[in-house]
Design an enzyme around this catalytic site. Structure first.
Site, PDB file in Angstrom:
ATOM      1  CG  ASP A  96      19.419 -18.471  -7.371  1.00 15.64           C
ATOM      2  OD1 ASP A  96      20.378 -18.481  -8.160  1.00 15.64           O
ATOM      3  OD2 ASP A  96      19.377 -17.757  -6.350  1.00 15.64           O
ATOM      4  CB  SER A 115      15.742 -15.410  -3.153  1.00 13.01           C
ATOM      5  OG  SER A 115      16.154 -16.753  -3.045  1.00 13.01           O
ATOM      6  N   GLY A 166      25.357 -26.959  -0.071  1.00  7.86           N
ATOM      7  CA  GLY A 166      26.082 -25.969  -0.863  1.00  7.86           C
ATOM      8  C   GLY A 166      26.297 -26.421  -2.302  1.00  7.86           C
ATOM      9  CG  HIS A 206      19.551 -15.199  -9.679  1.00 10.13           C
ATOM     10  ND1 HIS A 206      20.357 -15.385  -8.577  1.00 10.13           N
ATOM     11  CD2 HIS A 206      19.672 -13.876 -10.011  1.00 10.13           C
ATOM     12  CE1 HIS A 206      20.904 -14.225  -8.236  1.00 10.13           C
ATOM     13  NE2 HIS A 206      20.516 -13.306  -9.094  1.00 10.13           N
ATOM     14  CG  ASP A 207      23.326 -16.144 -10.693  1.00 11.42           C
ATOM     15  OD1 ASP A 207      23.391 -14.920 -10.501  1.00 11.42           O
ATOM     16  OD2 ASP A 207      23.421 -16.989  -9.780  1.00 11.42           O
ATOM     17  CB  SER A 239      16.407 -29.834  -7.548  1.00  9.52           C
ATOM     18  OG  SER A 239      15.506 -29.409  -8.529  1.00  9.52           O
ATOM     19  N   GLY A 281      16.872 -23.895  -4.822  1.00  7.39           N
ATOM     20  CA  GLY A 281      18.112 -23.262  -4.388  1.00  7.39           C
ATOM     21  C   GLY A 281      17.857 -22.294  -3.252  1.00  7.39           C
ATOM     22  CG  PHE A 341      25.726 -15.232  -3.421  1.00  8.17           C
ATOM     23  CD1 PHE A 341      26.892 -14.781  -2.815  1.00  8.17           C
ATOM     24  CD2 PHE A 341      25.296 -16.517  -3.153  1.00  8.17           C
ATOM     25  CE1 PHE A 341      27.629 -15.603  -1.974  1.00  8.17           C
ATOM     26  CE2 PHE A 341      26.029 -17.353  -2.322  1.00  8.17           C
ATOM     27  CZ  PHE A 341      27.195 -16.895  -1.728  1.00  8.17           C
ATOM     28  CG  HIS A 384      24.785 -21.318 -11.108  1.00  7.17           C
ATOM     29  ND1 HIS A 384      23.538 -21.626 -10.632  1.00  7.17           N
ATOM     30  CD2 HIS A 384      24.939 -19.982 -10.907  1.00  7.17           C
ATOM     31  CE1 HIS A 384      22.957 -20.534 -10.167  1.00  7.17           C
ATOM     32  NE2 HIS A 384      23.790 -19.516 -10.326  1.00  7.17           N
TER      33      HIS A 384
END
Length: 212
Positions: free
Chosen positions: A139, A50, A73, A167-168, A122, A44, A17, A142
């Site tokens: 990343d 990435s 996921g 990110h994001d 993580s 992530g 993404f 979220h």
């Protein structure tokens, strides 16, 4: 210096993404971070889009990229959500499994030897990590719990002068979830980081003092 053309082509082909513009900013940060001579760390992995850019930068510097993911996921990738991809479901166990796709992504790009893939959650991996890293790219999940956990787990391992990339980051809630934005604000408020660059939703910060 841009990524190798083959790497950029693989990035554009890979599932994921991250837009190209943000990817190039990530690559630039990774190249800068390699000057510290330390591994580059990603939280992530998903399918490795990435990761390719971090691996390309690491390869050029004779270093390694480390990428951490449980490969089941994140929340928004589960069935019924907008970012769900049924092609990465392991139908034998009935759960997401992005690891095989990730491995194919690295293989096709010729970057397997430049990446250490850690399969795990993580915070658990961060708690057992023993050294410093030159870059932390957050990343992962979220939700507030996951984003804060990634920051709390990995920011302490970032070397002085290293880069924290998030990110994001969406200041406007209408554009996306706020957890990455909040860890970005938390990092700046700590006094331990200064901002280096903004590229759309990608933020690059430099660690300038100890403590989190």
């Amino acid at each position: 210096m841009p990524p190798k053309p083959a790497t950029l082509a693989a990035f554009e082909e890979a599932k994921g993404f991250m837009p190209v513009g943000e990817g190039l900013a990530l690559y630039e940060a990774a190249v800068t971070a390699t000057r510290l001579g330390l591994p580059l760390l990603e939280v992530g992995t998903y399918c490795g889009r990435s990761t390719l850019l971090l691996a390309d930068a690491a390869r050029e510097a004779g270093l390694l990229a480390v990428t951490v993911d449980h490969h089941r996921g994140s929340e928004e990738q589960q069935p019924g959500w907008d970012y769900h991809d049924p092609t990465v479901v392991d139908h034998e166990v009935g759960r997401m499994d992005t690891l095989p796709t990730f491995r194919r992504t690295l293989f096709k790009a010729g970057l397997e030897d430049h990446v250490i893939a850690v399969v795990g959650r993580s915070p658990q991996v961060a708690a057992t990590w023993g050294g410093e890293v030159g870059l932390v790219f957050i990343d992962g999940g979220h939700t507030e719990e996951h984003a804060q956990g990634d920051y709390e787990g990995w920011a302490p391992h970032l070397a002085h002068g290293g880069l924290l990339v998030i990110h994001d980051v969406f200041p406007d809630p209408a554009d996306g979830g706020q957890a990455p934005y909040r860890i970005y604000r938390r990092a700046l408020a700590s006094g331990c980081f200064t901002e280096v660059s903004k590229t759309d939703s990608l933020r690059v910060l430099r660690r300038v003092s100890p403590g989190i």
